[in-house]
Scaffold this motif. Structure first.
Motif, mmCIF file in Angstrom:
data_model
loop_
_atom_site.group_PDB
_atom_site.id
_atom_site.type_symbol
_atom_site.label_atom_id
_atom_site.label_comp_id
_atom_site.label_asym_id
_atom_site.label_seq_id
_atom_site.Cartn_x
_atom_site.Cartn_y
_atom_site.Cartn_z
ATOM 1 N N TRP A 1 0.847 -1.193 0.000
ATOM 2 C CA TRP A 1 0.000 0.000 0.000
ATOM 3 C C TRP A 1 0.881 1.240 0.000
ATOM 4 O O TRP A 1 2.056 1.184 0.365
ATOM 5 C CB TRP A 1 -0.883 0.031 1.255
ATOM 6 C CG TRP A 1 -1.952 -1.008 1.311
ATOM 7 C CD1 TRP A 1 -2.329 -1.871 0.325
ATOM 8 C CD2 TRP A 1 -2.791 -1.302 2.432
ATOM 9 N NE1 TRP A 1 -3.350 -2.684 0.748
ATOM 10 C CE2 TRP A 1 -3.654 -2.352 2.045
ATOM 11 C CE3 TRP A 1 -2.900 -0.783 3.712
ATOM 12 C CZ2 TRP A 1 -4.614 -2.891 2.895
ATOM 13 C CZ3 TRP A 1 -3.856 -1.317 4.572
ATOM 14 C CH2 TRP A 1 -4.713 -2.350 4.175
ATOM 15 N N THR A 2 0.285 2.367 -0.383
ATOM 16 C CA THR A 2 0.973 3.629 -0.171
ATOM 17 C C THR A 2 0.893 3.991 1.304
ATOM 18 O O THR A 2 0.034 3.495 2.033
ATOM 19 C CB THR A 2 0.347 4.757 -0.992
ATOM 20 O OG1 THR A 2 -0.993 5.004 -0.503
ATOM 21 C CG2 THR A 2 0.300 4.415 -2.485
ATOM 22 N N ARG A 3 1.784 4.881 1.730
ATOM 23 C CA ARG A 3 1.742 5.332 3.121
ATOM 24 C C ARG A 3 0.400 5.991 3.421
ATOM 25 O O ARG A 3 -0.181 5.792 4.498
ATOM 26 C CB ARG A 3 2.886 6.303 3.402
ATOM 27 C CG ARG A 3 2.845 6.855 4.833
ATOM 28 C CD ARG A 3 4.034 7.714 5.153
ATOM 29 N NE ARG A 3 3.938 8.248 6.507
ATOM 30 C CZ ARG A 3 4.937 8.349 7.351
ATOM 31 N NH1 ARG A 3 6.149 7.942 6.993
ATOM 32 N NH2 ARG A 3 4.759 8.860 8.559
ATOM 33 N N GLN A 4 -0.104 6.772 2.477
ATOM 34 C CA GLN A 4 -1.375 7.477 2.692
ATOM 35 C C GLN A 4 -2.529 6.483 2.853
ATOM 36 O O GLN A 4 -3.402 6.662 3.715
ATOM 37 C CB GLN A 4 -1.654 8.440 1.529
ATOM 38 C CG GLN A 4 -0.704 9.619 1.433
ATOM 39 C CD GLN A 4 0.672 9.237 0.864
ATOM 40 O OE1 GLN A 4 0.856 8.155 0.295
ATOM 41 N NE2 GLN A 4 1.640 10.133 1.031
ATOM 42 N N HIS A 5 -2.526 5.428 2.023
ATOM 43 C CA HIS A 5 -3.602 4.437 2.117
ATOM 44 C C HIS A 5 -3.509 3.670 3.429
ATOM 45 O O HIS A 5 -4.536 3.425 4.086
ATOM 46 C CB HIS A 5 -3.516 3.470 0.936
ATOM 47 C CG HIS A 5 -4.660 2.495 0.867
ATOM 48 N ND1 HIS A 5 -5.958 2.881 0.650
ATOM 49 C CD2 HIS A 5 -4.686 1.137 1.007
ATOM 50 C CE1 HIS A 5 -6.749 1.820 0.640
ATOM 51 N NE2 HIS A 5 -5.993 0.746 0.865
ATOM 52 N N LEU A 6 -2.291 3.287 3.828
ATOM 53 C CA LEU A 6 -2.127 2.614 5.113
ATOM 54 C C LEU A 6 -2.609 3.498 6.254
ATOM 55 O O LEU A 6 -3.305 3.021 7.161
ATOM 56 C CB LEU A 6 -0.653 2.251 5.331
ATOM 57 C CG LEU A 6 -0.292 1.706 6.720
ATOM 58 C CD1 LEU A 6 -1.049 0.417 7.026
ATOM 59 C CD2 LEU A 6 1.217 1.488 6.847
ATOM 60 N N THR A 7 -2.263 4.771 6.218
ATOM 61 C CA THR A 7 -2.665 5.684 7.286
ATOM 62 C C THR A 7 -4.187 5.787 7.367
ATOM 63 O O THR A 7 -4.765 5.747 8.466
ATOM 64 C CB THR A 7 -2.049 7.070 7.076
ATOM 65 O OG1 THR A 7 -0.624 6.956 7.160
ATOM 66 C CG2 THR A 7 -2.529 8.053 8.129
ATOM 67 N N ARG A 8 -4.845 5.887 6.218
ATOM 68 C CA ARG A 8 -6.324 5.974 6.215
ATOM 69 C C ARG A 8 -6.947 4.703 6.777
ATOM 70 O O ARG A 8 -7.842 4.764 7.646
ATOM 71 C CB ARG A 8 -6.836 6.237 4.795
ATOM 72 C CG ARG A 8 -6.647 7.654 4.296
ATOM 73 C CD ARG A 8 -7.455 7.913 3.048
ATOM 74 N NE ARG A 8 -7.060 7.034 1.949
ATOM 75 C CZ ARG A 8 -6.120 7.319 1.049
ATOM 76 N NH1 ARG A 8 -5.450 8.464 1.136
ATOM 77 N NH2 ARG A 8 -5.825 6.479 0.075
ATOM 78 N N LYS A 9 -6.517 3.560 6.293
ATOM 79 C CA LYS A 9 -7.118 2.293 6.720
ATOM 80 C C LYS A 9 -6.802 2.002 8.189
ATOM 81 O O LYS A 9 -7.671 1.550 8.943
ATOM 82 C CB LYS A 9 -6.592 1.152 5.835
ATOM 83 C CG LYS A 9 -6.962 1.274 4.372
ATOM 84 C CD LYS A 9 -8.409 0.913 4.111
ATOM 85 C CE LYS A 9 -8.636 -0.571 4.159
ATOM 86 N NZ LYS A 9 -10.034 -0.939 3.760
ATOM 87 N N PHE A 10 -5.576 2.233 8.597
ATOM 88 C CA PHE A 10 -5.142 1.975 9.968
ATOM 89 C C PHE A 10 -5.905 2.870 10.943
ATOM 90 O O PHE A 10 -6.412 2.402 11.977
ATOM 91 C CB PHE A 10 -3.631 2.242 10.060
ATOM 92 C CG PHE A 10 -2.961 1.703 11.288
ATOM 93 C CD1 PHE A 10 -2.244 0.519 11.245
ATOM 94 C CD2 PHE A 10 -3.006 2.396 12.493
ATOM 95 C CE1 PHE A 10 -1.596 0.021 12.371
ATOM 96 C CE2 PHE A 10 -2.367 1.918 13.623
ATOM 97 C CZ PHE A 10 -1.662 0.722 13.567
#
Length: 280
Positions: A190-199
């Motif tokens: 994942w991108t960092r941004q996508h991980l941050t959103r999902k997490f």
């Protein structure tokens, strides 16, 4: 009356081990009445009071009113709660990881971020059943077995968080909060941004904040368990802080007080499992 502290730990039943790290039974008596800081942790707060109710006089969210709890449930947090006690405390703390919130309560841990509720508000039967079952037992092994029975009956293990978020959470815990976020996202794909959103949607805290909380908790435990000749600067280095000043800043923000002040004011607590611990 001489102050006494008893702390007994036990592993949960195997089918609960994916989302509950252990049970901590505690009994503290003979202390002067006062306040205890409930500090940020990698575990959700999930405590069944056996003695007096848990009296939270300052919530982590200042907009939430003070309350007393028979079985308290809270999400992750990034600030301290203030808990009043009359010198006696007894109960069972269930070290619930945020991965287990869906399993036991049918919702992501993010829905409980920075708030405390009576457990029965999240699961209409579990809170009262758990409290009644624990109160009915007189010794720690029986209380832990009662927790196993109630939690197994409530668990819906098919609702665990997805494998990517589960792996990311375990990676942060395994590294003591020192794992950089970009490689974590790359490993998942994942991108960092996508991980941050999902997490954040799942756990309430971003990966960066969760890592900070995990690192802080490790430093806090080391402060209470290492010999006095080990300096705070050495602890800071071991836990991945830039220096002691960095650790002091994190303590001031997450605990509301400097490390030395916290050590001076804090009585042994359920968050300090190294104190007079007996393994169950």
């Amino acid at each position: 009356m001489e102050a006494t502290t008893e702390v007994v730990t036990a592993a949960p039943a195997p089918m609960l081990a994916a989302f509950i790290d252990r049970y901590v039974g505690y009994r503290m008596a003979g202390f002067e009445p006062g306040l205890h800081r409930g500090l940020p942790s990698r575990h959700m707060t999930f405590i069944v009071a056996v003695g007096p109710t848990i009296d939270v006089v300052e919530q982590t969210d200042p907009h939430q009113a003070p309350a007393n709890y028979r079985c308290v449930l809270s999400g992750l947090q990034a600030s301290p709660a203030m808990i009043a006690h009359n010198g006696f405390q007894e109960g069972v703390a269930i070290e619930l990881t945020p991965l287990g919130c869906r399993v036991l309560f049918g919702m992501p841990a993010s829905e409980l971020w920075d708030i405390s509720i009576e457990c029965s508000q999240a699961q209409s039967t579990l809170g009262d059943q758990l409290a009644d079952a624990v109160h009915a037992q007189q010794d720690w092994p029986s209380r832990f077995t009662a927790c196993d029975r109630a939690l197994i009956a409530a668990a819906r293990t098919e609702t665990l968080a997805g494998p990517e978020l589960t792996w990311a959470w375990h990676a942060l815990v395994r590294t003591g909060g020192t794992c950089p976020i970009n490689p974590l996202a790359d490993r998942i794909g994942w991108t960092r941004q996508h991980l941050t959103r999902k997490f954040t949607a799942e756990f309430g805290a971003s990966p960066k904040l969760a890592a900070r909380i995990i690192r802080f908790e490790r430093a806090k435990r080391m402060l209470t368990s290492t010999p006095s000749y080990i300096s705070i600067a050495q602890i800071a280095n071991t836990c991945g802080y830039y220096d002691q000043a960095h650790l002091n800043r994190d303590f001031a923000e997450l605990a509301g007080v400097a490390p030395t002040a916290w050590l001076a004011e804090e009585i042994p607590s359920v968050q300090d499992p190294n104190a007079d611990e007996a393994r169950g």
